[in-house]
Motif scaffolding. Structure first.
Motif, mmCIF file in Angstrom:
data_model
loop_
_atom_site.group_PDB
_atom_site.id
_atom_site.type_symbol
_atom_site.label_atom_id
_atom_site.label_comp_id
_atom_site.label_asym_id
_atom_site.label_seq_id
_atom_site.Cartn_x
_atom_site.Cartn_y
_atom_site.Cartn_z
ATOM 1 N N LEU A 254 2.007 5.410 -4.259
ATOM 2 C CA LEU A 254 1.049 6.499 -4.080
ATOM 3 C C LEU A 254 1.747 7.792 -3.655
ATOM 4 O O LEU A 254 1.401 8.881 -4.123
ATOM 5 C CB LEU A 254 -0.015 6.105 -3.058
ATOM 6 N N SER A 255 2.732 7.669 -2.769
ATOM 7 C CA SER A 255 3.497 8.860 -2.366
ATOM 8 C C SER A 255 4.272 9.422 -3.551
ATOM 9 O O SER A 255 4.338 10.641 -3.754
ATOM 10 C CB SER A 255 4.453 8.507 -1.225
ATOM 11 N N GLY A 256 4.866 8.522 -4.343
ATOM 12 C CA GLY A 256 5.598 8.966 -5.524
ATOM 13 C C GLY A 256 4.686 9.631 -6.537
ATOM 14 O O GLY A 256 5.082 10.587 -7.221
ATOM 15 N N LEU A 257 3.449 9.138 -6.651
ATOM 16 C CA LEU A 257 2.485 9.739 -7.573
ATOM 17 C C LEU A 257 2.151 11.168 -7.150
ATOM 18 O O LEU A 257 2.090 12.077 -7.997
ATOM 19 C CB LEU A 257 1.217 8.888 -7.609
ATOM 20 N N LEU A 258 1.917 11.386 -5.850
ATOM 21 C CA LEU A 258 1.625 12.721 -5.354
ATOM 22 C C LEU A 258 2.800 13.670 -5.583
ATOM 23 O O LEU A 258 2.611 14.828 -5.957
ATOM 24 C CB LEU A 258 1.279 12.654 -3.862
ATOM 25 N N GLN A 259 4.025 13.167 -5.382
ATOM 26 C CA GLN A 259 5.210 13.990 -5.609
ATOM 27 C C GLN A 259 5.372 14.315 -7.094
ATOM 28 O O GLN A 259 5.744 15.439 -7.459
ATOM 29 C CB GLN A 259 6.445 13.261 -5.087
ATOM 30 N N LEU A 260 5.076 13.347 -7.960
ATOM 31 C CA LEU A 260 5.155 13.575 -9.404
ATOM 32 C C LEU A 260 4.154 14.649 -9.836
ATOM 33 O O LEU A 260 4.486 15.552 -10.616
ATOM 34 C CB LEU A 260 4.876 12.265 -10.146
ATOM 35 N N SER A 261 2.926 14.550 -9.331
ATOM 36 C CA SER A 261 1.896 15.517 -9.686
ATOM 37 C C SER A 261 2.282 16.922 -9.240
ATOM 38 O O SER A 261 2.106 17.900 -9.989
ATOM 39 C CB SER A 261 0.565 15.103 -9.051
ATOM 40 N N ALA A 262 2.830 17.028 -8.025
ATOM 41 C CA ALA A 262 3.245 18.339 -7.520
ATOM 42 C C ALA A 262 4.419 18.896 -8.319
ATOM 43 O O ALA A 262 4.464 20.090 -8.645
ATOM 44 C CB ALA A 262 3.613 18.227 -6.036
ATOM 45 N N ALA A 263 5.372 18.032 -8.650
ATOM 46 C CA ALA A 263 6.545 18.479 -9.405
ATOM 47 C C ALA A 263 6.168 19.004 -10.783
ATOM 48 O O ALA A 263 6.741 19.979 -11.272
ATOM 49 C CB ALA A 263 7.548 17.330 -9.539
ATOM 50 N N SER A 264 5.189 18.376 -11.420
ATOM 51 C CA SER A 264 4.819 18.767 -12.776
ATOM 52 C C SER A 264 4.185 20.148 -12.828
ATOM 53 O O SER A 264 4.154 20.786 -13.888
ATOM 54 C CB SER A 264 3.851 17.740 -13.378
ATOM 55 N N ARG A 265 3.676 20.637 -11.685
ATOM 56 C CA ARG A 265 3.008 21.943 -11.646
ATOM 57 C C ARG A 265 3.929 23.071 -11.184
ATOM 58 O O ARG A 265 3.482 24.206 -11.016
ATOM 59 C CB ARG A 265 1.791 21.864 -10.721
ATOM 60 N N LYS A 266 5.197 22.792 -11.000
ATOM 61 C CA LYS A 266 6.123 23.811 -10.504
ATOM 62 C C LYS A 266 6.483 24.856 -11.562
ATOM 63 O O LYS A 266 7.089 25.885 -11.236
ATOM 64 C CB LYS A 266 7.402 23.145 -9.983
ATOM 65 N N ALA A 267 6.168 24.585 -12.798
ATOM 66 C CA ALA A 267 6.437 25.550 -13.878
ATOM 67 C C ALA A 267 5.389 25.371 -14.958
ATOM 68 O O ALA A 267 4.650 24.375 -14.965
ATOM 69 C CB ALA A 267 7.837 25.349 -14.444
ATOM 70 N N GLN A 268 5.313 26.344 -15.847
ATOM 71 C CA GLN A 268 4.406 26.273 -16.976
ATOM 72 C C GLN A 268 5.199 26.268 -18.268
ATOM 73 O O GLN A 268 6.318 26.792 -18.339
ATOM 74 C CB GLN A 268 3.445 27.471 -16.972
ATOM 75 N N ARG A 269 4.591 25.659 -19.284
ATOM 76 C CA ARG A 269 5.240 25.674 -20.596
ATOM 77 C C ARG A 269 5.406 27.116 -21.074
ATOM 78 O O ARG A 269 4.447 27.888 -21.055
ATOM 79 C CB ARG A 269 4.395 24.910 -21.614
ATOM 80 N N PRO A 270 6.595 27.485 -21.527
ATOM 81 C CA PRO A 270 6.781 28.860 -22.009
ATOM 82 C C PRO A 270 6.178 29.048 -23.392
ATOM 83 O O PRO A 270 6.062 28.102 -24.173
ATOM 84 C CB PRO A 270 8.306 29.006 -22.052
ATOM 85 N N GLU A 271 5.787 30.275 -23.694
ATOM 86 C CA GLU A 271 5.317 30.614 -25.034
ATOM 87 C C GLU A 271 6.522 30.698 -25.962
ATOM 88 O O GLU A 271 7.549 31.294 -25.617
ATOM 89 C CB GLU A 271 4.583 31.954 -25.016
ATOM 90 N N ILE A 272 6.407 30.105 -27.153
ATOM 91 C CA ILE A 272 7.550 30.112 -28.075
ATOM 92 C C ILE A 272 7.460 31.222 -29.112
ATOM 93 O O ILE A 272 8.417 31.453 -29.854
ATOM 94 C CB ILE A 272 7.702 28.747 -28.788
ATOM 95 N N GLY A 273 6.331 31.918 -29.196
ATOM 96 C CA GLY A 273 6.204 33.033 -30.120
ATOM 97 C C GLY A 273 5.659 32.613 -31.474
ATOM 98 O O GLY A 273 5.743 31.442 -31.872
ATOM 99 N N ALA A 274 5.120 33.598 -32.197
ATOM 100 C CA ALA A 274 4.472 33.333 -33.487
ATOM 101 C C ALA A 274 5.466 32.853 -34.534
ATOM 102 O O ALA A 274 5.168 31.946 -35.322
ATOM 103 C CB ALA A 274 3.756 34.593 -33.974
#
Length: 361
Positions: A254-274
């Protein structure tokens, strides 16, 4: 790596000697026929040149200039180490490769590889085999991509039953957080993909007169009932449950799950352009990096096995695409920062999968 590829070939340098000068007479064999060795005239213009002193190892390299520029940006960004530069070989491609390899190890490459079969790569074209993308111009932009070779595997059923005994809403909370955290960056094939496939098969068979004899996979029957009606808990409630549980393994999960969820939100997918998006217009969906089932060989795994046969009919999109300008240090820093988040997510997921699979027979 398109734009950073190299090929090598070796030349064997032997001590080749010039044949002796011909004599005035032509020796004959026992049968009275002149030997072949003396029938071919030998002049100085036909002498084989000596190769003594000639360098025996040569390199044919592509993308030397962009590799050199990228290497400089990596140094200025603090990602590369000057010790990786070989002053004797003077090879910027090799320097970038060494930097990238060392960066991957530093960011959990070995631990990730224990549960995920994925690879990061640097490319200058998202569609490297297209004639349209071929150009002699020096690349100014590159992409860091992540692609799976095969899907990892996790069986969630046994763990979810353990969690249900602690709290009725804990299984759906775990499933949602776990798959959502990973799906932000890589593709997870789970019950939703299987349900979409069954629905697609149902539509195909509607026009078939023999469809009544076709048996579709029972994906709904493979889904535990406690996932079908319950609403997930808030993360704050999950944190309190993790603190209260006496089971050290469950607490770690459960602790690892909370850490995983927090880690995944530390950045956003970048836009790759048209332009990059257009290059991927005819690509298949990304390959799954993980297959999440409830029991071994259940209906979800069966749907995956069938669907996997057509996943490579067209080249798939990479799971992760991070564009950056090779001459802009801030752009390089940002790209590698995002990639570090991806590695952190996969590292934490690998640790969770080990704990989950420990009780799977």
């Amino acid at each position: 790596m398109p734009g950073l590829d190299r090929g090598e070939y070796d030349i064997a340098a032997g001590a080749l000697r010039r044949p002796p000068e011909p004599s005035s007479s032509v020796p004959c064999s026992a049968g009275g026929v002149a030997t072949a060795a003396k029938l071919i005239g030998i002049g100085s213009q036909l002498a084989v040149p000596h190769l003594n002193g000639v360098q025996t190892r040569h390199q044919l390299a592509f993308g030397i200039q962009p590799a050199a520029r990228l290497g400089l940006s990596l140094l200025e960004a603090g990602i590369a180490d000057a010790k990786d530069w070989n002053p004797d070989r003077k090879n910027p491609v090799e320097f970038v490769e060494n930097t990238f390899r060392r960066w991957a190890v530093k960011n959990g490459g070995e631990e990730i590889a224990s549960e995920f079969d994925v690879a990061f790569a640097l490319v200058s074209d998202l569609e490297p085999y297209s004639d349209e993308g071929s150009s002699t111009a020096i690349a100014q932009e590159m992409y860091m991509i992540l692609e799976p070779e095969t899907a990892g595997y996790v069986v969630l059923g046994p763990l979810l039953r353990e969690l249900a005994a602690i709290h009725g809403r804990l299984p759906v909370t775990f499933f949602n957080l776990f798959t959502s955290a990973l799906n932000r960056w890589v593709r997870v094939y789970d019950l939703r993909d299987a349900e979409e496939r069954v629905e697609m098969l149902r539509e195909w068979y509607e026009s078939d007169p023999d469809s009544e004899h076709v048996e579709l996979p029972d994906v709904k029957g493979a889904i535990p009932k406690f996932l079908q009606t319950r609403k997930p808990l808030q993360e704050s409630s999950l944190e309190r449950l993790a603190e209260k549980t006496r089971d050290k393994r469950i607490q770690a999960i459960l602790s690892g799950l909370l850490q995983l969820s927090a880690a995944s939100r530390k950045a956003q997918r970048p836009e790759i352009g048209a332009e990059a998006s257009d290059r991927l217009a005819d690509s298949n969906p990304p390959l799954p990096a993980l297959l999440a089932v409830f029991e071994k060989q259940d209906a979800i795994e069966g749907c995956f096995d069938e669907e996997a046969q057509g996943m490579m009919e067209c080249p798939p999109e990479p799971n992760v695409i991070i564009p950056f300008k090779i001459a802009e240090v801030d752009s390089v820093k940002t790209a590698f920062g995002i990639a570090e988040v991806v590695c952190d997510v996969l590292t934490r997921a690998s640790r969770l999968i080990k704990l989950i699979m420990a009780n799977v027979n």
